[in-house]
Design an enzyme around this catalytic site. Structure first.
Site, short mmCIF file in Angstrom:
data_model
loop_
_atom_site.label_atom_id
_atom_site.label_comp_id
_atom_site.label_asym_id
_atom_site.label_seq_id
_atom_site.Cartn_x
_atom_site.Cartn_y
_atom_site.Cartn_z
N LYS A 339 0.82 -1.20 0.00
CA LYS A 339 0.00 0.00 0.00
C LYS A 339 0.86 1.26 0.00
CE LYS A 339 -4.32 -1.95 1.67
NZ LYS A 339 -5.37 -1.95 2.70
N ARG A 374 -3.18 -10.22 4.85
CA ARG A 374 -3.66 -10.29 3.47
C ARG A 374 -2.56 -9.71 2.58
NH1 ARG A 374 -6.19 -6.58 0.01
NH2 ARG A 374 -7.78 -7.43 -1.39
#
Length: 397
Positions: A339, A374
């Site tokens: 991210k 994840r």
């Protein structure tokens, strides 16, 4: 020579020292101060707990104006060992006023946690004796990381098989990008992307566990019918009022993620007084909506929502304070893979160069006691996780 010791090595050190076995537990309970934050309790309760903690040998930090009850409700921070808290619980058991009974119950749950698990609708159980890894499969043309896009079914099957071989326990299937600023697609388009993929995955890998990444109840229902096992809702059921009923009816586990607004505007909603406390309170509130309808904790997983309505500093604070979530009695999923916060910290590197930063975030999840991560890169993250778990607890290899 004087050596500093790590808390996790103390049991071995006591044993090697030759202390009486009956004394080991007593020493271990005295070895670590466990800070606990009481959130939004009545001010008289805070004053009483302050005095009781001092009497027990611990301490309690309260706001300066608490003693004169300047505010109706306040937060408080407890500082004590297991021994101090055991004594405090004995005191609280005699107090039925100012919300003390609820405080006692929550304190007991934190001090004596039950093993966590997730029970799928078909009865299979995910156990968390070691951290689990969820592999990401984006059935989209515009996810923020191009390497995660797998629009063709055969490509999905191949990548899914590789992830399963590498140790992924859950495969997360998404048909709509939720990157900051992204536009929504229609429910029909989302379902056309994900439902055939889920059916193909279940046919090729019948025992695999699949989560459907959607905030639409209609898509989640179609996905469950096609073989999905878990609902991964980035809106924690606020995006579609029908989602709560679906979870109750289907008995499928749900991942509740914290977000404000929508992916289109969420980065304009980053105002927090204390991001960790506010995220935790929000997730607990959403979980209670389910529990009031009879849904057990074994069906609920928390995700703090890294990158969703948070800036870089807030994302880092959430990862630093992740233990606050792991102590709430629900499994916790950390989804930070590649991210933008990682890119910013590492000097503005693109998503393709954020693997090492992702691994660091996964290791922090281990330190914090999270149950699942994840990620886009299963093997690399899993190997780092297993190595760190072995270092922290060699006896569990």
């Amino acid at each position: 020579m004087i050596l500093k010791l790590e808390t996790q090595t103390l049991a071995d050190e006591f044993s090697q020292l030759g202390v009486h076995p009956a004394s080991e537990a007593i020493f271990l309970h005295k070895s670590e101060i466990l800070p606990l934050k009481l959130v939004n309790i009545r001010t008289p309760a805070a004053n009483i707990i302050k005095q009781e903690m001092l009497a027990c040998g611990g301490d309690c930090a309260i706001p300066a104006g608490c003693v004169v009850c300047a505010e109706e409700r306040v937060d408080a921070i407890l500082l004590g060992t297991q021994k101090h808290y055991t004594r405090l619980l004995e005191k609280l058991a005699q107090m039925s006023y100012f919300g003390m009974a609820d405080i006692k119950t929550e304190l007991e749950n934190i001090l004596k946690p039950q093993p966590l698990q997730t029970i799928l609708a078909d009865g299979r159980t995910l156990l968390y004796d070691k951290m689990l890894v969820m592999g990401i499969l984006n059935i989209t043309p515009d996810s923020f990381y191009a390497g995660s896009r797998v629009p063709q079914i055969e490509q999905v099957l191949e990548r899914a098989g590789r992830m399963l071989e590498q140790g992924a326990v859950v495969l997360d299937i998404g048909g709509e990008s939720t990157r900051p600023g992204s536009d929504a697609v229609s429910a029909d388009e989302e379902q056309q992307r994900v439902v055939p993929v889920i059916k193909a995955l279940k046919e090729r890998y019948p025992d695999c566990v699949i989560s459907i990444d959607t905030y639409r109840a209609s898509t989640a229902e179609e996905a469950l019918g096609a073989g999905a096992d878990i609902i991964n809702d980035v809106t924690a059921m606020e995006g579609d009022a029908a989602m709560l009923d679906l979870v109750v009816r289907s008995q499928a586990p749900i991942i509740l993620m914290h977000m404000r607004g929508t992916p289109k505007n969420m980065q304009q909603n980053c105002e927090y007084k204390n991001v960790v406390t506010e995220v935790a309170a929000y997730l607990v509130r959403q979980a209670k909506l389910l529990e009031e309808r009879g849904v057990k904790k074994e069906k609920i997983i928390f995700d703090p929502g890294i990158g969703f309505a948070k800036n870089v500093q807030q994302n880092l604070q959430l990862m630093q304070g992740l233990k606050s979530l792991t102590g709430l009695g629900y499994p916790v999923l950390l989804a930070a893979s590649r991210k933008s916060t990682i890119g910013s910290v590492l000097g503005g590197v693109p998503a393709e160069e954020r693997l090492e930063g992702t691994i660091a975030a996964s290791c922090q999840a281990v330190y914090a006691g999270a149950q699942m991560v994840r990620v886009h890169d299963v093997k690399e993250n899993l190997w780092a996780i297993r190595m760190l778990e072995a270092i922290l607890c060699p006896s569990r290899i």
